[in-house]
Write an enzyme that holds these catalytic residues in place. Sequence first.
Site, PDB file in Angstrom:
ATOM      1  N   GLU A   1       2.038  -0.212  -4.818  1.00 49.22           N
ATOM      2  CA  GLU A   1       1.003   0.744  -5.229  1.00 49.22           C
ATOM      3  C   GLU A   1       1.664   2.114  -5.318  1.00 49.22           C
ATOM      4  O   GLU A   1       2.126   2.656  -4.307  1.00 49.22           O
ATOM      5  CB  GLU A   1      -0.141   0.795  -4.219  1.00 49.22           C
ATOM      6  CG  GLU A   1      -1.290   1.671  -4.726  1.00 49.22           C
ATOM      7  CD  GLU A   1      -2.110   2.365  -3.647  1.00 49.22           C
ATOM      8  OE1 GLU A   1      -3.240   2.768  -3.950  1.00 49.22           O
ATOM      9  OE2 GLU A   1      -1.619   2.533  -2.512  1.00 49.22           O
TER      10      GLU A   1
ATOM     11  N   ASP B   1       0.830  -1.200   0.000  1.00 51.74           N
ATOM     12  CA  ASP B   1       0.000   0.000   0.000  1.00 51.74           C
ATOM     13  C   ASP B   1       0.872   1.260   0.000  1.00 51.74           C
ATOM     14  O   ASP B   1       1.878   1.333   0.714  1.00 51.74           O
ATOM     15  CB  ASP B   1      -0.870  -0.032   1.264  1.00 51.74           C
ATOM     16  CG  ASP B   1      -1.986   0.985   1.238  1.00 51.74           C
ATOM     17  OD1 ASP B   1      -2.819   0.916   0.323  1.00 51.74           O
ATOM     18  OD2 ASP B   1      -2.032   1.850   2.137  1.00 51.74           O
TER      19      ASP B   1
HETATM   20  C1  NOJ Z   1      -4.412   3.033  -0.827  1.00 53.91           C
HETATM   21  C2  NOJ Z   1      -5.524   2.043  -0.697  1.00 53.91           C
HETATM   22  O1  NOJ Z   1      -5.695   1.387  -1.918  1.00 53.91           O
HETATM   23  C3  NOJ Z   1      -6.730   2.832  -0.251  1.00 53.91           C
HETATM   24  O2  NOJ Z   1      -7.904   2.075  -0.327  1.00 53.91           O
HETATM   25  C4  NOJ Z   1      -6.473   3.323   1.140  1.00 53.91           C
HETATM   26  O3  NOJ Z   1      -7.545   4.129   1.543  1.00 53.91           O
HETATM   27  C5  NOJ Z   1      -5.181   4.139   1.189  1.00 53.91           C
HETATM   28  N1  NOJ Z   1      -4.107   3.534   0.468  1.00 53.91           N
HETATM   29  C6  NOJ Z   1      -4.726   4.281   2.611  1.00 53.91           C
HETATM   30  O4  NOJ Z   1      -4.222   3.057   3.060  1.00 53.91           O
END
Ligand code: NOJ
Length: 531
Positions: free
Chosen positions: A264, A201
């Site tokens: 990500e 993440d």
């Molecule tokens: C990215 C995640 O995909 C999202 O859903 C989340 O709210 C934020 N990061 C915070 O962790």
Amino acid sequence: MSDGSWWKRGVIYQVYPRSFQDSNDDGIGDLEGVRRRLDYFVWLGVDAIWLSPIFVSPMADFGYDVADYQAVDPIFGSLADFDRLLAQAHARGLRVVLDFVPNHTSIEHEWFRESRACRDNPKRDWYIWRDPAPDGGPPNNWLSNFGGPGWTRDSLTGQYYYHAFLPQQPDLNWRNPLVREAMFDVLRFWLDRGVDGFRVDVLWHLIKDEWFRDNPPNLGYDAHQAEIQRHLQVHSADQPEVHEVVAQMRGVIDAYPERVLIGEIYLPIERLVAYYGRDLSGAHLPFNFQLIQTAWNAHEIAALIRDYEEALPDGGWPNWVLGNHDQPRIGARVGKRQARVAAMLLLTLRGTPTLYYGDEICLCKVDVPPEQVQDPWEKNEPGRGLGRDPERTPMQWDASAFAGFSARAPWLPLDPDHERCNVARLSEDQGSILTLYRRLLVARRAHAGLCLGDYAQLAVAEPDVIAYERARGADRLIVVLNLGREPREVHLPQTDDRRSVMLSTFLDREGEPVGRSVSLRADEGVILRYC
Ligand code: NOJ
């Protein structure tokens, strides 16, 4: 096909566990539900599932606020349920990728409880604490991604802590080596259990500016955008030192064979590709979200593919994504007709594709009435189209009252169209988008050209059309996509071979001979093979 790691050859399918399959009829999906659907993934033809977070969490951000990284939240089941799911997935040849959330914990994590207790607590420096500015306000101008300031003052010690997302999601201090070790132990805990990798993440957020300088204003900001866009995130993310952390994380993963590290990362291409790391010591797959962010027109998408391919470091393996739990669904963005063209694009480009659950049946935007809103971002910045509930609604398995997802009303509303748009019905329909996805996935597996082959863009003069060749050895295929609403007669640059249609997005032209040109209907894509 023997060469190429599984994550290069394979296709990843994202499961949002809350919304995939409920097994205990509480209206929320769970691990046992996912386990019961394992044969679906095999039938569909994907190679790996990525589960959005399943760890203990107060669910302020639906699992992206973790209170215990080494336990499964009871809402999803137990560690035993997870182990069973993993074993049974592996028995079917499916890989399982977990969502690792290292940038922040929940405020309910034991580490944060300790950290906030007093200024000299040994865990104080595990999070980011700063004194107030001279006027008593936040230490700098950094904003939260979900609206409002990025700093919250804790009355217990009078200092502010930083949170890139909700106040319930305090950021860890990744400059502290003890934090790194503790988080690497979390990775090992799951790797030892046999997971096949991680989607990390907000990987680009881990390190912040050492001096906590203010972010500069975004001069192009307009009031329709999310509040976070007021500033350019120059100092709060994507700092050079992050690459050392990513390389360390990769070192942890590499101690185990055949695991994958996916990051990500929402950055422009030139900064994104830095996350492959020096000498490819970084993420195997820094998620490429460019298809989500680029306008759906042939000219821009052809340019994007070219730019991305050119920017990749030597040996860096590409990847493509059309949607996820944070982005409007592809069907909602481009419409149901173009969603088929998008599927063909995603599954024929060079690189690992990631599918988002429900896109294979073309789940679209589901309107969520204000009183049923769940997403904290929508609650913080309502009515601006930022909320993510519309793309998180339950999977639609059949035409029953709750779509085979649950025996009771689910946590988010179903698409009112679920009686028509569901797996049971579309799997019977030889012309459906679900059948198209399956056929594309079969083709990808069968053709080395598609899954591992080179990519070469073909110059075509017709507007709205993208054409390219995928080739590996003797396996050569041509993909021609019409992104427009007009039929097109597309002249193919190579004329010396006889070709035929292998697959059309309409699923009705297989075997049709194609000469110097191919005619495409509006919203049609075809894969051609040489005969
Ligand atoms: C990215 C995640 O995909 C999202 O859903 C989340 O709210 C934020 N990061 C915070 O962790």
